[in-house]
Design a protein around this motif. Structure first.
Motif, PDB file in Angstrom:
ATOM      1  N   ALA A 171       0.834  -1.200   0.000  1.00  0.00           N
ATOM      2  CA  ALA A 171       0.000   0.000   0.000  1.00  0.00           C
ATOM      3  C   ALA A 171       0.872   1.254   0.000  1.00  0.00           C
ATOM      4  N   PHE A 172       0.403   2.287  -0.647  1.00  0.00           N
ATOM      5  CA  PHE A 172       1.021   3.607  -0.707  1.00  0.00           C
ATOM      6  C   PHE A 172       2.374   3.623  -1.426  1.00  0.00           C
ATOM      7  N   THR A 173       2.653   2.622  -2.272  1.00  0.00           N
ATOM      8  CA  THR A 173       3.927   2.591  -3.000  1.00  0.00           C
ATOM      9  C   THR A 173       3.795   2.929  -4.477  1.00  0.00           C
ATOM     10  N   SER A 174       2.597   2.953  -5.003  1.00  0.00           N
ATOM     11  CA  SER A 174       2.410   3.198  -6.431  1.00  0.00           C
ATOM     12  C   SER A 174       2.587   4.666  -6.786  1.00  0.00           C
TER      13      SER A 174
ATOM     14  N   LEU B 180      -0.763   6.418  -7.447  1.00  0.00           N
ATOM     15  CA  LEU B 180      -1.733   6.627  -6.372  1.00  0.00           C
ATOM     16  C   LEU B 180      -2.240   8.064  -6.320  1.00  0.00           C
ATOM     17  N   ASN B 181      -1.351   9.029  -6.375  1.00  0.00           N
ATOM     18  CA  ASN B 181      -1.747  10.434  -6.256  1.00  0.00           C
ATOM     19  C   ASN B 181      -1.789  11.167  -7.591  1.00  0.00           C
ATOM     20  N   ASN B 182      -1.761  10.434  -8.684  1.00  0.00           N
ATOM     21  CA  ASN B 182      -1.838  11.041 -10.015  1.00  0.00           C
ATOM     22  C   ASN B 182      -3.201  11.707 -10.202  1.00  0.00           C
TER      23      ASN B 182
ATOM     24  N   GLY C 226      -4.572   3.170  -0.027  1.00  0.00           N
ATOM     25  CA  GLY C 226      -3.184   3.043  -0.445  1.00  0.00           C
ATOM     26  C   GLY C 226      -3.008   2.471  -1.834  1.00  0.00           C
ATOM     27  N   TRP C 227      -4.100   2.196  -2.519  1.00  0.00           N
ATOM     28  CA  TRP C 227      -4.046   1.704  -3.893  1.00  0.00           C
ATOM     29  C   TRP C 227      -4.925   2.589  -4.765  1.00  0.00           C
ATOM     30  N   PRO C 228      -4.555   2.777  -6.038  1.00  0.00           N
ATOM     31  CA  PRO C 228      -5.434   3.536  -6.937  1.00  0.00           C
ATOM     32  C   PRO C 228      -6.833   2.901  -6.945  1.00  0.00           C
ATOM     33  N   SER C 229      -7.842   3.748  -6.826  1.00  0.00           N
ATOM     34  CA  SER C 229      -9.221   3.254  -6.761  1.00  0.00           C
ATOM     35  C   SER C 229     -10.097   3.989  -7.761  1.00  0.00           C
ATOM     36  N   PHE C 230     -11.023   3.248  -8.332  1.00  0.00           N
ATOM     37  CA  PHE C 230     -11.928   3.767  -9.355  1.00  0.00           C
ATOM     38  C   PHE C 230     -13.331   3.306  -9.024  1.00  0.00           C
ATOM     39  N   ASP C 231     -14.348   4.113  -9.396  1.00  0.00           N
ATOM     40  CA  ASP C 231     -15.720   3.691  -9.112  1.00  0.00           C
ATOM     41  C   ASP C 231     -16.359   2.919 -10.263  1.00  0.00           C
ATOM     42  N   ARG C 232     -15.643   2.813 -11.388  1.00  0.00           N
ATOM     43  CA  ARG C 232     -16.133   2.002 -12.506  1.00  0.00           C
ATOM     44  C   ARG C 232     -14.986   1.703 -13.467  1.00  0.00           C
ATOM     45  N   GLU C 233     -15.152   0.633 -14.219  1.00  0.00           N
ATOM     46  CA  GLU C 233     -14.173   0.214 -15.216  1.00  0.00           C
ATOM     47  C   GLU C 233     -14.656   0.634 -16.602  1.00  0.00           C
ATOM     48  N   ILE C 234     -13.786   0.491 -17.589  1.00  0.00           N
ATOM     49  CA  ILE C 234     -14.224   0.672 -18.967  1.00  0.00           C
ATOM     50  C   ILE C 234     -14.905  -0.634 -19.352  1.00  0.00           C
ATOM     51  N   GLU C 235     -16.186  -0.535 -19.599  1.00  0.00           N
ATOM     52  CA  GLU C 235     -17.041  -1.705 -19.864  1.00  0.00           C
ATOM     53  C   GLU C 235     -16.446  -2.662 -20.895  1.00  0.00           C
TER      54      GLU C 235
ATOM     55  N   LYS D 280     -19.150   1.218  -6.010  1.00  0.00           N
ATOM     56  CA  LYS D 280     -18.067   0.242  -6.206  1.00  0.00           C
ATOM     57  C   LYS D 280     -16.712   0.889  -5.937  1.00  0.00           C
ATOM     58  N   ARG D 281     -15.780   0.061  -5.437  1.00  0.00           N
ATOM     59  CA  ARG D 281     -14.386   0.483  -5.285  1.00  0.00           C
ATOM     60  C   ARG D 281     -13.515  -0.556  -5.963  1.00  0.00           C
ATOM     61  N   HIS D 282     -13.032  -0.208  -7.135  1.00  0.00           N
ATOM     62  CA  HIS D 282     -12.088  -1.058  -7.851  1.00  0.00           C
ATOM     63  C   HIS D 282     -10.721  -0.717  -7.265  1.00  0.00           C
ATOM     64  N   CYS D 283     -10.214  -1.587  -6.419  1.00  0.00           N
ATOM     65  CA  CYS D 283      -8.947  -1.394  -5.710  1.00  0.00           C
ATOM     66  C   CYS D 283      -7.861  -2.063  -6.555  1.00  0.00           C
ATOM     67  N   ILE D 284      -7.056  -1.264  -7.247  1.00  0.00           N
ATOM     68  CA  ILE D 284      -6.182  -1.764  -8.304  1.00  0.00           C
ATOM     69  C   ILE D 284      -4.707  -1.544  -7.953  1.00  0.00           C
ATOM     70  N   ASN D 285      -3.907  -2.546  -8.201  1.00  0.00           N
ATOM     71  CA  ASN D 285      -2.466  -2.422  -8.035  1.00  0.00           C
ATOM     72  C   ASN D 285      -1.925  -1.450  -9.079  1.00  0.00           C
TER      73      ASN D 285
END
Length: 165
Positions: free
Chosen positions: A63-66, A69-71, A98-107, A148-153
């Protein structure tokens, strides 16, 4: 007499191993075939060590290494393995995890599976094009959007900035 009783108890415990706990080696797990398929050696040669372990071995970065993350730039997050567009920056949010998170993906560009690696079912996300492990999706995202929380590496992603006209 005591030693004899101890030996009997030992053999009873060892002998109680049931066959229901044995893995069935003759049953093969169905492997999914993705449009982009490479050998393990090809993936190792093309990816950094961290990208390889996350995308191909389903590891999780710390966590918090990407760097992503703050882009806050506008653009698209693509699969680091094959370049498939996965997430838009407009759907990124700070989840505090601590990981990039998105509320939706590209379908259509993200595939889902269930993993039980930590003892309970989680929805695992993969790139639908190359099968690379991305992270997991949870139902604790922003309620005002998808929930939704897409928790992505971050190691599973590359960032492509939006074109400036």
């Amino acid at each position: 007499m005591g030693k004899k009783l101890l030996w009997i108890a030992f053999f009873v415990i060892v002998g109680c191993k049931g066959i229901s706990q044995e893995e069935k080696n003759d049953i093969k797990k169905e492997e999914k075939v993705f449009p982009v398929t490479k050998t393990d050696a090809e993936w190792r040669a093309e990816l950094t060590d961290m990208e390889y372990y996350v995308l191909r071995k389903a590891a999780t970065e710390n966590a918090f290494t990407s760097e992503l993350l703050n882009n806050k730039e506008k653009g698209t997050y693509v699969c680091a393995g094959c370049g498939t567009p996965l997430f838009e920056s407009k759907h990124k949010f700070d989840s505090g995890t601590g990981w990039p998170s998105f509320d939706r993906e590209i379908e259509g560009n993200v595939a889902y599976d269930v993993d039980y690696k930590i003892g309970y079912a989680r929805t695992e996300e993969h790139c639908a094009t190359c099968g690379g492990h991305l992270g997991h999706v949870f139902n604790d995202g922003p309620r005002e959007t998808t929930g939704k929380r897409h928790c992505i590496n971050g190691a599973a992603l590359d960032f492509v900035p939006a074109s400036v006209n």
